[in-house]
Design a protein around this motif. Structure first.
Motif, short mmCIF file in Angstrom:
data_model
loop_
_atom_site.label_atom_id
_atom_site.label_comp_id
_atom_site.label_asym_id
_atom_site.label_seq_id
_atom_site.Cartn_x
_atom_site.Cartn_y
_atom_site.Cartn_z
N ILE A 282 0.83 -1.21 0.00
CA ILE A 282 0.00 0.00 0.00
C ILE A 282 0.87 1.26 0.00
N ASP B 2 1.78 6.49 1.92
CA ASP B 2 0.81 7.57 1.70
C ASP B 2 -0.55 7.27 2.32
N SER B 3 -0.79 6.02 2.67
CA SER B 3 -2.06 5.63 3.29
C SER B 3 -1.85 5.46 4.80
#
Length: 243
Positions: A143, A146-147
């Protein structure tokens, strides 16, 4: 007079809440230990001894590399290698944390789980929670940072959580099974708060992943089992727990 009466009513309310929350769980653990003593928790004692031994070995100049090779899991490694090391990784304590804390957690939580769930269910839940953390580490790296649920690339070199994910998972399952719902919620909230406000690191996020997986298992399991845990009946008199 109203002051003492109010205090007595408050104390009675607290005792009632404690019986409702922990009565069945404490009765099962207390009565089993009273009858069988240490024979009731052979898996737990083995886990404590194995964790202690691995800690002592990895503290030696010649032992750290060996323990890391056979029991440490990192997300950059191939999944098959991680799965091969997972059975032993459960008992490799973190180097940056005091080992006595891990040993106390194992003794208390594994012991209660072994008595309440049985040996094989305890092992199953412990490894499911550990594998949930290991799997999350790979998903989180995919992922990306940034998440909020992602991980930075540097975390692929961080050693996965040792016995702590299993301890958290077992605590949730035991509390759920014995309807100590407030305690179960407290454990879950503590893991989320740890990640959100204290340590937003790989270990904390693996703990949350382990909690979510075992909670999902608990919800599914509840569809095939009665609401009352094992039909436990108990009384609490004079500080003694009795059937």
């Amino acid at each position: 007079m109203s002051g003492p009466r109010a205090a007595r009513r408050g104390a009675a309310a607290l005792r009632h809440a404690a019986r409702a929350e922990w009565g069945p769980l404490l009765t099962t653990v207390w009565s089993t230990l009273a009858v069988r003593r240490l024979r009731a928790i052979p898996l737990t004692l083995t886990a404590v001894c194995l964790t202690s031994s691995l800690h002592l070995v990895q503290k030696q100049s010649w032992g750290l590399h060996t323990v890391q090779n056979i029991g440490s899991v990192q997300a950059y490694e191939h999944l098959w290698l991680a799965l091969l090391r997972t059975p032993l990784s459960l008992f490799v304590p973190a180097l940056d944390l005091p080992v006595w804390g891990a040993l106390v957690q194992i003794l208390v939580v594994f012991g209660a789980a072994e008595i309440c769930l049985g040996r094989w269910q305890t092992l199953l839940v412990a490894y499911a929670a550990t594998l949930a953390g290991t799997t999350y580490a790979r998903i989180g790296l995919w992922i990306g940072p940034d998440s909020p649920i992602g991980l930075p690339d540097a975390d692929k070199f961080v050693v996965d959580t040792g016995p702590s994910a299993a301890v958290v998972g077992l605590a949730v399952v035991v509390c759920w099974r014995y309807r100590a719902r407030l305690t179960c919620v407290a454990v879950v909230v503590a893991m989320v708060v740890e990640v959100a406000f204290i340590k937003n690191n790989l270990a904390g996020k693996e703990h949350v992943a382990a909690v979510l997986v075992v909670l999902a298992v608990c919800v599914v399991w509840d569809r095939w089992r009665p609401r009352t845990p094992y039909g436990v009946r108990y009384s609490w008199r004079g500080g003694d727990l009795r059937w």
